[in-house]
Design an enzyme around this catalytic site. Structure first.
Site, mmCIF file in Angstrom:
data_model
loop_
_atom_site.group_PDB
_atom_site.id
_atom_site.type_symbol
_atom_site.label_atom_id
_atom_site.label_comp_id
_atom_site.label_asym_id
_atom_site.label_seq_id
_atom_site.Cartn_x
_atom_site.Cartn_y
_atom_site.Cartn_z
ATOM 1 N N ASP A 69 0.844 -1.204 0.000
ATOM 2 C CA ASP A 69 0.000 0.000 0.000
ATOM 3 C C ASP A 69 0.878 1.252 0.000
ATOM 4 O OD1 ASP A 69 -2.176 -1.676 0.187
ATOM 5 O OD2 ASP A 69 -2.279 -1.533 2.380
HETATM 6 N N1 URA Z 1 -1.185 -6.029 3.659
HETATM 7 C C1 URA Z 1 -1.684 -4.796 3.724
HETATM 8 O O1 URA Z 1 -2.736 -4.559 4.315
HETATM 9 N N2 URA Z 1 -1.012 -3.796 3.120
HETATM 10 C C2 URA Z 1 0.184 -3.983 2.498
HETATM 11 O O2 URA Z 1 0.764 -3.032 1.985
HETATM 12 C C3 URA Z 1 0.691 -5.288 2.454
HETATM 13 C C4 URA Z 1 -0.008 -6.294 3.044
#
Ligand code: URA
Length: 230
Positions: free
Chosen positions: A101
């Protein structure tokens, strides 16, 4: 490497098509036509298929320490993308291996090798990814047990695969999972009534993000390091 492997990679043939081309005498290696599928070649050999010269480009593998605020997309109208952090001469044909993310930091892999990418990201191949998770609320033992057994994410019908949890403090854990559903870690913690405040990926398979790799920097992996991950 074997000649059939070289041809498959350099001429985009299946291994079967490569073997047929060799058997039919359509291939020359350094001027020699008496060849077998397992004839040994290097990327410096002069290899000709159907009178056309081939060249063998090794796949390339990189790890990056992803900073906050950049997105794992090829292009984004509003934000910088991870490829913007790489020099032009190396970003050609690179693909991002799975997504983090925008607000997640940590270990991100990039490669030109589609099969390697698939093996690392597909849940079928069970490649573990470890996240350091800072939480809004104290982690309770029943939440740890639920995460370790599998939880039902909002909107899904199957439980998550069992995860590994290491408790560092009341509000910090490491979570190791081998699936990569959308926002998986955040949704897993939401499923046990908690909330992720900060997320950092520290490890993929046996590859640990080096402490000396600064945020936003990248490092090339050797072919051997890459092979260890699949
Ligand atoms: N899980 C998440 O919620 N976000 C990420 O960036 C990676 C794994």
């Amino acid at each position: 490497m074997r000649l059939d492997y070289y041809l498959a990679h350099a001429a985009n043939l299946s291994r079967k098509e490569a073997k047929i081309a060799i058997a039919r005498g359509r291939v020359l290696v350094n001027g020699e036509s008496k060849l077998k599928a397992n004839t040994s070649v290097t990327d410096n050999c002069d290899v000709i298929l159907d009178k056309k010269s081939l060249s063998f480009q090794q796949n390339r593998y990189y790890m990056m320490h992803k900073p906050e605020g950049v997105v794992c997309a090829l292009q984004d109208d509003e934000h910088s993308v991870v490829l913007d952090l790489l020099p032009n001469e190396i970003k050609k044909e690179l693909k991002v291996v799975g997504r983090l993310d925008k607000d997640t930091t940590g270990l991100l892999l990039l490669t030109t090798d589609g099969q390697w990418l698939h093996k690392i990201t597909s849940p079928k191949h069970d490649c573990p990814k470890t996240y350091l998770v800072d939480l809004a609320d104290k982690i309770e033992q029943d939440a740890v047990s639920a995460l370790e057994q599998g939880v039902l994410l909002n909107g899904e019908i199957d439980l998550t695969k069992p995860a590994k949890v290491v408790i560092h403090s009341d509000k910090q854990i490491s979570l190791t999972i081998s699936e990569g559903k959308y926002h998986q870690v955040k949704r897993m913690l939401a499923a046990v009534g908690n909330k992720v405040e900060a997320l950092h990926r520290s490890q993929i398979g046996s590859l640990v993000l080096p402490a000396a790799l600064p945020l936003g920097e990248f490092q090339e992996l050797s072919q051997e390091q890459a092979a260890l991950l699949v």
